[in-house]
Design a protein around this motif. Sequence first.
Motif, PDB file in Angstrom:
ATOM      1  N   ILE A  68       8.753  -9.632 -19.679  1.00 16.63           N
ATOM      2  CA  ILE A  68       9.101 -10.953 -19.170  1.00 16.63           C
ATOM      3  C   ILE A  68      10.174 -10.820 -18.088  1.00 16.63           C
ATOM      4  O   ILE A  68      11.169 -10.110 -18.255  1.00 16.63           O
ATOM      5  CB  ILE A  68       9.612 -11.864 -20.305  1.00 16.63           C
ATOM      6  CG1 ILE A  68       8.607 -11.909 -21.461  1.00 16.63           C
ATOM      7  CG2 ILE A  68       9.887 -13.267 -19.774  1.00 16.63           C
ATOM      8  CD1 ILE A  68       7.241 -12.380 -21.077  1.00 16.63           C
ATOM      9  N   GLY A  69       9.978 -11.509 -16.972  1.00 21.76           N
ATOM     10  CA  GLY A  69      10.926 -11.458 -15.874  1.00 21.76           C
ATOM     11  C   GLY A  69      10.662 -10.353 -14.876  1.00 21.76           C
ATOM     12  O   GLY A  69      11.296 -10.312 -13.805  1.00 21.76           O
ATOM     13  N   GLU A  70       9.739  -9.466 -15.184  1.00 19.91           N
ATOM     14  CA  GLU A  70       9.427  -8.343 -14.300  1.00 19.91           C
ATOM     15  C   GLU A  70       8.765  -8.841 -13.012  1.00 19.91           C
ATOM     16  O   GLU A  70       7.922  -9.729 -13.031  1.00 19.91           O
ATOM     17  CB  GLU A  70       8.486  -7.384 -15.026  1.00 19.91           C
ATOM     18  CG  GLU A  70       8.128  -6.133 -14.261  1.00 19.91           C
ATOM     19  CD  GLU A  70       7.174  -5.235 -15.050  1.00 19.91           C
ATOM     20  OE1 GLU A  70       7.046  -4.056 -14.678  1.00 19.91           O
ATOM     21  OE2 GLU A  70       6.572  -5.727 -16.035  1.00 19.91           O
ATOM     22  N   GLU A  71       9.165  -8.240 -11.892  1.00 16.54           N
ATOM     23  CA  GLU A  71       8.562  -8.559 -10.604  1.00 16.54           C
ATOM     24  C   GLU A  71       7.494  -7.511 -10.309  1.00 16.54           C
ATOM     25  O   GLU A  71       7.779  -6.303 -10.346  1.00 16.54           O
ATOM     26  CB  GLU A  71       9.633  -8.566  -9.520  1.00 16.54           C
ATOM     27  CG  GLU A  71       9.187  -9.178  -8.199  1.00 16.54           C
ATOM     28  CD  GLU A  71      10.325  -9.275  -7.200  1.00 16.54           C
ATOM     29  OE1 GLU A  71      10.035  -9.435  -6.000  1.00 16.54           O
ATOM     30  OE2 GLU A  71      11.503  -9.181  -7.634  1.00 16.54           O
ATOM     31  N   VAL A  72       6.281  -7.952 -10.049  1.00 15.79           N
ATOM     32  CA  VAL A  72       5.155  -7.024  -9.965  1.00 15.79           C
ATOM     33  C   VAL A  72       4.279  -7.296  -8.750  1.00 15.79           C
ATOM     34  O   VAL A  72       4.264  -8.396  -8.208  1.00 15.79           O
ATOM     35  CB  VAL A  72       4.265  -7.116 -11.238  1.00 15.79           C
ATOM     36  CG1 VAL A  72       5.024  -6.636 -12.461  1.00 15.79           C
ATOM     37  CG2 VAL A  72       3.727  -8.535 -11.435  1.00 15.79           C
ATOM     38  N   VAL A  73       3.552  -6.265  -8.341  1.00 21.17           N
ATOM     39  CA  VAL A  73       2.413  -6.394  -7.441  1.00 21.17           C
ATOM     40  C   VAL A  73       1.196  -5.978  -8.244  1.00 21.17           C
ATOM     41  O   VAL A  73       1.189  -4.906  -8.863  1.00 21.17           O
ATOM     42  CB  VAL A  73       2.567  -5.525  -6.181  1.00 21.17           C
ATOM     43  CG1 VAL A  73       1.248  -5.466  -5.400  1.00 21.17           C
ATOM     44  CG2 VAL A  73       3.675  -6.063  -5.284  1.00 21.17           C
ATOM     45  N   LEU A  74       0.177  -6.842  -8.258  1.00 24.54           N
ATOM     46  CA  LEU A  74      -1.003  -6.597  -9.084  1.00 24.54           C
ATOM     47  C   LEU A  74      -2.276  -6.614  -8.251  1.00 24.54           C
ATOM     48  O   LEU A  74      -2.463  -7.478  -7.394  1.00 24.54           O
ATOM     49  CB  LEU A  74      -1.114  -7.665 -10.180  1.00 24.54           C
ATOM     50  CG  LEU A  74       0.026  -7.734 -11.195  1.00 24.54           C
ATOM     51  CD1 LEU A  74      -0.212  -8.891 -12.160  1.00 24.54           C
ATOM     52  CD2 LEU A  74       0.161  -6.431 -11.958  1.00 24.54           C
ATOM     53  N   PHE A  75      -3.130  -5.644  -8.529  1.00 27.47           N
ATOM     54  CA  PHE A  75      -4.476  -5.600  -7.983  1.00 27.47           C
ATOM     55  C   PHE A  75      -5.405  -6.068  -9.100  1.00 27.47           C
ATOM     56  O   PHE A  75      -5.482  -5.423 -10.160  1.00 27.47           O
ATOM     57  CB  PHE A  75      -4.826  -4.175  -7.544  1.00 27.47           C
ATOM     58  CG  PHE A  75      -4.047  -3.710  -6.347  1.00 27.47           C
ATOM     59  CD1 PHE A  75      -4.665  -3.571  -5.111  1.00 27.47           C
ATOM     60  CD2 PHE A  75      -2.689  -3.406  -6.449  1.00 27.47           C
ATOM     61  CE1 PHE A  75      -3.958  -3.151  -3.997  1.00 27.47           C
ATOM     62  CE2 PHE A  75      -1.958  -2.984  -5.338  1.00 27.47           C
ATOM     63  CZ  PHE A  75      -2.606  -2.853  -4.110  1.00 27.47           C
ATOM     64  N   LEU A  76      -6.076  -7.195  -8.905  1.00 31.66           N
ATOM     65  CA  LEU A  76      -6.767  -7.871  -9.991  1.00 31.66           C
ATOM     66  C   LEU A  76      -8.264  -8.008  -9.741  1.00 31.66           C
ATOM     67  O   LEU A  76      -8.704  -8.197  -8.604  1.00 31.66           O
ATOM     68  CB  LEU A  76      -6.161  -9.257 -10.209  1.00 31.66           C
ATOM     69  CG  LEU A  76      -4.670  -9.294 -10.540  1.00 31.66           C
ATOM     70  CD1 LEU A  76      -4.163 -10.731 -10.575  1.00 31.66           C
ATOM     71  CD2 LEU A  76      -4.382  -8.587 -11.861  1.00 31.66           C
ATOM     72  N   SER A  77      -9.014  -7.945 -10.825  1.00 27.68           N
ATOM     73  CA  SER A  77     -10.463  -8.118 -10.764  1.00 27.68           C
ATOM     74  C   SER A  77     -10.882  -9.348 -11.557  1.00 27.68           C
ATOM     75  O   SER A  77     -10.448  -9.544 -12.693  1.00 27.68           O
ATOM     76  CB  SER A  77     -11.168  -6.888 -11.347  1.00 27.68           C
ATOM     77  OG  SER A  77     -12.565  -7.111 -11.437  1.00 27.68           O
TER      78      SER A  77
END
Length: 220
Positions: free
Chosen positions: A134-143
């Motif tokens: 929780i609170g993590e900043e992320v970059v996500l590659f999503l399908s």
Amino acid sequence: MMRSNRMLLLMGTALLGVLAACGDQTSNRTESLTATMETTKESSEKEIAQASSWMTKMEKNQLVRDSDVIIHGTVLSQETENDFTGLPATDTFVQVLTVYKGDPGNVVEVRTAGGETDDKILIVDEKVTPMFTIGEEVVLFLSANKGSRLDKEDFDYGVMGLSDGKFTVEPDSDGIIASQWGSHRFNFDDLQHEIDELERYNELHHVPSMLLSEGEESDI
């Protein structure tokens, strides 16, 4: 003893369904799987399943090629429930801050295998399965490709490439983001340009999709 063996077989089969139907099935991905189940007093007689798996690495251009959505966001919350296999799956809700590809909503719901419900615990391999806080900043590659899994309407996306497709944005990283286990790196400050360049490379070289057509990933 026979009952335990039957339950173990069912849990192993169901777990295979979880990992094989997460919208991340590819034509050249290989996964091995073992599952065990036991009950413990410490977990209030909960069923415990443990998964062990491995996978082939997805290259950066293939992550871009096969992702329906690429976003930068912040993890808001998580919920865990037993999915259509009867084993725990965790839904992570991410506030979208920047969109690099696709057309997601303001908040996306991302499902991964594993977690703890009232009656079961599924322990996954953290080197394979994306993990969130929780609170993590992320970059996500999503399908958005969820195959034929029966709970496909219950969530928005799976993570493309599993742990290869999840990056944490660290404040002291000098603008470099790394995938969960460091297999890939991007320049966060120039991410859109890198993605556009990889898209152009894929188009120029006619890079095929690693994904099978929607509905062909699993016969569950």
